[in-house]
Every structure is written in structure tokens, then in C-alpha cells.
Design a protein around this motif. Structure first.
Motif, PDB file in Angstrom:
ATOM      1  N   ALA A 223      33.228 -14.481  77.640  1.00 19.37           N
ATOM      2  CA  ALA A 223      32.280 -14.010  76.637  1.00 19.37           C
ATOM      3  C   ALA A 223      31.814 -12.600  76.969  1.00 19.37           C
ATOM      4  O   ALA A 223      31.683 -12.237  78.141  1.00 19.37           O
ATOM      5  N   VAL A 224      31.553 -11.827  75.915  1.00 19.08           N
ATOM      6  CA  VAL A 224      31.103 -10.439  76.076  1.00 19.08           C
ATOM      7  C   VAL A 224      29.883 -10.221  75.186  1.00 19.08           C
ATOM      8  O   VAL A 224      29.877 -10.621  74.014  1.00 19.08           O
ATOM      9  N   THR A 225      28.862  -9.602  75.755  1.00 20.06           N
ATOM     10  CA  THR A 225      27.661  -9.262  75.003  1.00 20.06           C
ATOM     11  C   THR A 225      27.501  -7.747  74.972  1.00 20.06           C
ATOM     12  O   THR A 225      27.951  -7.053  75.883  1.00 20.06           O
ATOM     13  N   PRO A 226      26.861  -7.211  73.942  1.00 17.23           N
ATOM     14  CA  PRO A 226      26.630  -5.762  73.915  1.00 17.23           C
ATOM     15  C   PRO A 226      25.608  -5.363  74.962  1.00 17.23           C
ATOM     16  O   PRO A 226      24.682  -6.129  75.262  1.00 17.23           O
ATOM     17  N   ALA A 227      25.768  -4.189  75.546  1.00 21.97           N
ATOM     18  CA  ALA A 227      24.769  -3.676  76.466  1.00 21.97           C
ATOM     19  C   ALA A 227      23.491  -3.371  75.689  1.00 21.97           C
ATOM     20  O   ALA A 227      23.506  -3.254  74.457  1.00 21.97           O
ATOM     21  N   ALA A 228      22.378  -3.262  76.406  1.00 25.26           N
ATOM     22  CA  ALA A 228      21.088  -3.015  75.753  1.00 25.26           C
ATOM     23  C   ALA A 228      21.141  -1.755  74.889  1.00 25.26           C
ATOM     24  O   ALA A 228      21.701  -0.735  75.303  1.00 25.26           O
ATOM     25  N   ASN A 229      20.572  -1.881  73.695  1.00 25.92           N
ATOM     26  CA  ASN A 229      20.459  -0.756  72.758  1.00 25.92           C
ATOM     27  C   ASN A 229      21.811  -0.221  72.283  1.00 25.92           C
ATOM     28  O   ASN A 229      21.922   0.937  71.882  1.00 25.92           O
ATOM     29  N   ARG A 230      22.850  -1.057  72.337  1.00 19.27           N
ATOM     30  CA  ARG A 230      24.174  -0.646  71.863  1.00 19.27           C
ATOM     31  C   ARG A 230      24.556  -1.454  70.636  1.00 19.27           C
ATOM     32  O   ARG A 230      24.250  -2.644  70.536  1.00 19.27           O
ATOM     33  N   GLN A 231      25.255  -0.819  69.712  1.00 16.35           N
ATOM     34  CA  GLN A 231      25.674  -1.470  68.483  1.00 16.35           C
ATOM     35  C   GLN A 231      27.127  -1.931  68.535  1.00 16.35           C
ATOM     36  O   GLN A 231      27.645  -2.462  67.561  1.00 16.35           O
ATOM     37  N   SER A 232      27.790  -1.695  69.671  1.00 16.74           N
ATOM     38  CA  SER A 232      29.185  -2.109  69.808  1.00 16.74           C
ATOM     39  C   SER A 232      29.362  -2.862  71.117  1.00 16.74           C
ATOM     40  O   SER A 232      28.497  -2.819  72.000  1.00 16.74           O
ATOM     41  N   LEU A 233      30.473  -3.557  71.227  1.00 16.81           N
ATOM     42  CA  LEU A 233      30.785  -4.293  72.446  1.00 16.81           C
ATOM     43  C   LEU A 233      31.398  -3.343  73.473  1.00 16.81           C
ATOM     44  O   LEU A 233      32.176  -2.454  73.106  1.00 16.81           O
ATOM     45  N   PRO A 234      31.075  -3.499  74.749  1.00 23.27           N
ATOM     46  CA  PRO A 234      31.653  -2.611  75.769  1.00 23.27           C
ATOM     47  C   PRO A 234      33.163  -2.817  75.884  1.00 23.27           C
ATOM     48  O   PRO A 234      33.628  -3.927  76.113  1.00 23.27           O
ATOM     49  N   PHE A 235      33.882  -1.721  75.736  1.00 26.15           N
ATOM     50  CA  PHE A 235      35.346  -1.765  75.672  1.00 26.15           C
ATOM     51  C   PHE A 235      35.969  -2.366  76.936  1.00 26.15           C
ATOM     52  O   PHE A 235      36.818  -3.260  76.866  1.00 26.15           O
ATOM     53  N   PHE A 236      35.554  -1.875  78.100  1.00 21.46           N
ATOM     54  CA  PHE A 236      36.166  -2.363  79.338  1.00 21.46           C
ATOM     55  C   PHE A 236      35.761  -3.802  79.637  1.00 21.46           C
ATOM     56  O   PHE A 236      36.546  -4.568  80.210  1.00 21.46           O
ATOM     57  N   SER A 237      34.550  -4.199  79.250  1.00 15.61           N
ATOM     58  CA  SER A 237      34.159  -5.603  79.401  1.00 15.61           C
ATOM     59  C   SER A 237      35.095  -6.505  78.605  1.00 15.61           C
ATOM     60  O   SER A 237      35.517  -7.565  79.085  1.00 15.61           O
ATOM     61  N   LEU A 238      35.411  -6.079  77.387  1.00 14.20           N
ATOM     62  CA  LEU A 238      36.330  -6.857  76.555  1.00 14.20           C
ATOM     63  C   LEU A 238      37.700  -7.001  77.209  1.00 14.20           C
ATOM     64  O   LEU A 238      38.299  -8.078  77.226  1.00 14.20           O
ATOM     65  N   LEU A 239      38.208  -5.894  77.766  1.00 11.77           N
ATOM     66  CA  LEU A 239      39.534  -5.945  78.376  1.00 11.77           C
ATOM     67  C   LEU A 239      39.542  -6.822  79.628  1.00 11.77           C
ATOM     68  O   LEU A 239      40.500  -7.566  79.868  1.00 11.77           O
ATOM     69  N   LYS A 247      44.809 -14.956  82.462  1.00 15.17           N
ATOM     70  CA  LYS A 247      45.098 -15.449  83.815  1.00 15.17           C
ATOM     71  C   LYS A 247      44.619 -16.872  84.032  1.00 15.17           C
ATOM     72  O   LYS A 247      45.343 -17.696  84.614  1.00 15.17           O
ATOM     73  N   GLN A 248      43.412 -17.181  83.579  1.00 12.27           N
ATOM     74  CA  GLN A 248      42.806 -18.466  83.909  1.00 12.27           C
ATOM     75  C   GLN A 248      42.932 -19.490  82.792  1.00 12.27           C
ATOM     76  O   GLN A 248      43.370 -20.615  83.022  1.00 12.27           O
ATOM     77  N   ALA A 249      42.561 -19.123  81.571  1.00 13.82           N
ATOM     78  CA  ALA A 249      42.622 -20.093  80.480  1.00 13.82           C
ATOM     79  C   ALA A 249      44.058 -20.396  80.062  1.00 13.82           C
ATOM     80  O   ALA A 249      44.421 -21.544  79.817  1.00 13.82           O
ATOM     81  N   LEU A 250      44.889 -19.343  79.986  1.00 12.88           N
ATOM     82  CA  LEU A 250      46.289 -19.537  79.587  1.00 12.88           C
ATOM     83  C   LEU A 250      47.210 -19.767  80.777  1.00 12.88           C
ATOM     84  O   LEU A 250      48.386 -20.086  80.615  1.00 12.88           O
ATOM     85  N   ARG A 254      50.685 -13.783  86.286  1.00  5.86           N
ATOM     86  CA  ARG A 254      51.341 -12.476  86.383  1.00  5.86           C
ATOM     87  C   ARG A 254      50.842 -11.531  85.300  1.00  5.86           C
ATOM     88  O   ARG A 254      50.487 -10.379  85.568  1.00  5.86           O
ATOM     89  N   GLU A 255      50.773 -12.019  84.068  1.00  2.55           N
ATOM     90  CA  GLU A 255      50.341 -11.194  82.956  1.00  2.55           C
ATOM     91  C   GLU A 255      48.857 -10.826  83.079  1.00  2.55           C
ATOM     92  O   GLU A 255      48.452  -9.686  82.812  1.00  2.55           O
ATOM     93  N   GLY A 256      48.036 -11.804  83.481  1.00  2.00           N
ATOM     94  CA  GLY A 256      46.618 -11.531  83.650  1.00  2.00           C
ATOM     95  C   GLY A 256      46.357 -10.495  84.720  1.00  2.00           C
ATOM     96  O   GLY A 256      45.541  -9.581  84.549  1.00  2.00           O
ATOM     97  N   ASP A 257      47.069 -10.619  85.850  1.00  2.00           N
ATOM     98  CA  ASP A 257      46.913  -9.638  86.927  1.00  2.00           C
ATOM     99  C   ASP A 257      47.376  -8.249  86.486  1.00  2.00           C
ATOM    100  O   ASP A 257      46.799  -7.235  86.891  1.00  2.00           O
ATOM    101  N   CYS A 258      48.397  -8.207  85.671  1.00  2.00           N
ATOM    102  CA  CYS A 258      48.882  -6.918  85.162  1.00  2.00           C
ATOM    103  C   CYS A 258      47.804  -6.216  84.353  1.00  2.00           C
ATOM    104  O   CYS A 258      47.528  -5.024  84.559  1.00  2.00           O
ATOM    105  N   LEU A 259      47.176  -6.944  83.430  1.00  2.00           N
ATOM    106  CA  LEU A 259      46.138  -6.329  82.606  1.00  2.00           C
ATOM    107  C   LEU A 259      44.920  -5.961  83.444  1.00  2.00           C
ATOM    108  O   LEU A 259      44.326  -4.887  83.260  1.00  2.00           O
ATOM    109  N   LEU A 260      44.538  -6.827  84.377  1.00  2.00           N
ATOM    110  CA  LEU A 260      43.421  -6.508  85.278  1.00  2.00           C
ATOM    111  C   LEU A 260      43.691  -5.212  86.034  1.00  2.00           C
ATOM    112  O   LEU A 260      42.817  -4.345  86.142  1.00  2.00           O
ATOM    113  N   THR A 261      44.892  -5.083  86.562  1.00  2.00           N
ATOM    114  CA  THR A 261      45.247  -3.895  87.334  1.00  2.00           C
ATOM    115  C   THR A 261      45.261  -2.648  86.462  1.00  2.00           C
ATOM    116  O   THR A 261      44.773  -1.583  86.864  1.00  2.00           O
TER     117      THR A 261
END
Length: 307
Positions: A223-239, A247-250, A254-261
Motif C-alpha cells: 500500500a502507498v499513501t500520499p506524503a503530507a500536503n501532497r496531491q499525488s502518490l510518491p513515485f518511488f514509493s509506488l515502484l 517478489k513476495q505476493a507473486l 528474480r523479477e522483484g529483485d531486478c525492479l528493486l535494484t
């Protein structure tokens, strides 16, 4: 693998943010020959939640995005008993810290969604499973009832872990802020956990890379929440949330670690999206997405070549 991923949000304005996240997942799927079917759904403005149990059955995983109340209620409706956060664990951007010297304290924090004995017991078991690799575990006992001590000690015994340390909130804060102690996993009641999470996230300047995990029986949701006083979701939090979902739910490690890296490499290189403020290397989100996608594509090509 063919996986169905639902992005569930309480604001239509977040759809553009969520589609950037879907674009990153699409790049990952193509690079590693996977198949992700993705869509977003906006909860009705009246606040009435859809049948989330049915939605959870229809999809391999759900990523929640929106306000804290919406996320907590949605997670509980999907059977979640606990939440967790890896606070300041991403050491790839030490410049974000608001401390004068060094990074802010880092830990894995986990808390029950209510103080019911059943949720405390399940959270204790979860905390011990998380601590198996690190071998160190502590918990905050606020002395206001509940079965924290019994639940934590019994769960540790069954997990073949040493008895966890029982701390007051004062002791936990002193150890983290003054003694420089690191606690790989800390379990806490909901109120104390919220205080710790907000304080440590602020000190680490990590609100734009932070996300939450929710735990149900046999399932995990990001889950991702917007930072205080922001109208959009934080991009890197989403990624980061997408990477852990893969990595965990699916269970595509290998694929999860790739995106994390890839995400961490972009941050470590100093690139920032505008929610971090205007800086020398501040770029639009689509450019940041392209930097991540380039690394994902390269990793996929290398894997195909070596495979």
C-alpha cells in the motif's frame, strides 16, 4: 506466469500515478517473459467499499493507494491482521536524512491492526518469522493490557528464537536515537507503532520512498499513501511497492529483485522526482520511469543471454 494485479484507490486523481507504476511492471513483464494483467479501480466517492474479499479472490494481488483510513479499512476487509514497514532500510540515498550526521535509525516495524488477542498472537508469529534470518527481535509492551508478553515469548519459542526483548516506548526510542542500536524487527501496538513510524520516517527523509505492507492469512498486500500536503502518490514509493508485490505476493523473486535494484540504482545516482523538491537532478516522473525501464530491459537481455 500470468498474473492479475488490481490497483485499488480512493481517488480518481491517483490514476495517472498508478499508470506509471503499471508501465514499470509492463517493462518488467516483457523483459522477463511474464504476463501481467493490470487495471485500476476507484472506490465510489460515497466511501462504500466494494466486495474486497471477492476482488482478492479474482486477482493474484491488490496494491492499495490512497489515504491512511481508506487503506487500513480496505486491508482489514481483505482479512489483514497486521501491517508492517521497512523504515529507512533503503540506504541508497543517505542525503535524504534530516539528521546532521549519518542516516536515521532503520528497522522493520510490524504492528497488529487492532489490539485483539487474536491479532496480537498472529502479529507475534509474523514478527518471529521475519526475525528468523536476523535472529534478533524486540517488542513494545505498553502495559495497557493485551497478551503481548505471552504471545511474543510463545511465538519465539516455537520459532526457536531467543526470548525477545520487552521495551517501553521510551526505551525503544532511546536505543534507536541515542545508543545507535539496530533492531532488525520490532513489534509494537498500533499507537506506538504509528508514533515510531512517523518520527523515524521524518528523520530519515524517507517519506517519498516509504510504503506499507499488510498481512492476511497466506496473503500480503502493498500500500502507498500520499506524503503530507501532497496531491499525488510518491513515485518511488509506488515502484518499491510494485517490486515487493512481484517478489513476495507473486513469488517472482528474480523479477522483484531486478525492479528493486533498478529503482535503488536510480536513487543512488542522485536522480529525484519533483516531490523531493527542486534540485540539480530533479526530473519529471516519466524520465525517472525511463531510467528505471532502461535498467530493467538491460537486466532482461543479460538474463536471456546467460540463460
Amino acid at each position: 506466469m500470468r498474473a492479475k494485479i488490481l490497483f485499488l484507490t480512493d481517488r480518481a486523481a491517483y490514476r495517472e500515478d498508478l499508470r506509471l507504476a503499471q508501465a514499470a511492471l509492463s517493462e518488467l513483464a516483457v523483459a522477463f517473459s511474464q504476463s501481467f494483467s493490470m487495471r485500476e479501480q476507484v472506490v465510489d466517492s460515497s466511501g462504500a467499499l466494494p466486495d474486497l474479499a471477492a476482488l482478492a479472490r479474482e486477482h493474484d494481488t491488490i496494491i492499495l493507494a490512497g489515504g491512511q483510513d481508506f487503506i487500513s479499512q480496505a486491508a482489514m476487509n481483505m482479512g489483514a491482521f497486521a501491517a508492517g514497514a521497512e523504515i529507512n532500510r533503503q540506504a541508497v540515498a543517505p542525503d535524504l536524512s534530516r539528521l546532521k550526521t549519518g542516516p536515521a535509525p532503520a528497522l522493520n516495524l510490524v504492528w497488529p491492526l487492532s489490539d485483539s488477542p487474536a491479532n496480537i498472537t498472529k502479529t507475534a508469529v509474523l514478527a518471529c518469522s521475519m526475525a528468523k534470518a536476523a535472529g534478533r527481535l524486540a517488542y513494545i509492551n505498553n502495559g495497557q493490557g493485551g497478551n503481548w508478553a505471552d504471545a511474543m515469548n510463545q511465538a519465539a519459542m516455537y520459532a526457536a528464537l531467543p526470548a525477545p526483548r520487552a521495551l517501553s516506548l521510551d526505551e525503544a526510542l532511546w536505543g534507536l536515537l541515542h545508543a545507535g542500536e539496530t533492531v532488525p524487527v520490532l513489534a509494537a501496538p498500533p499507537i506506538e507503532a504509528a508514533m515510531l513510524r512517523h518520527l523515524l520516517t521524518y528523520l530519515g527523509g524517507s517519506e517519498n520512498i516509504q510504503h506499507l505492507s499488510f498481512y492476511a492469512e497466506g496473503r500480503q498486500f502493498q500500500a502507498v499513501t500520499p506524503a503530507a500536503n501532497r496531491q499525488s502518490l510518491p513515485f518511488f514509493s509506488l515502484l518499491y511497492a510494485c517490486a515487493l508485490t512481484v517478489k513476495q505476493a507473486l513469488q517472482l523473486e528474480r523479477e522483484g529483485d531486478c525492479l528493486l535494484t533498478a529503482v535503488s540504482n536510480v536513487l543512488a545516482s542522485g536522480w529525484r522526482t519533483r516531490e523531493f523538491g527542486e534540485g540539480e537532478k530533479a526530473i519529471p516522473r516519466d524520465e525517472a520511469l525511463d531510467l528505471v525501464a532502461q535498467q530493467v530491459r538491460l537486466a532482461g537481455e543479460l538474463y536471456e543471454h546467460l540463460g
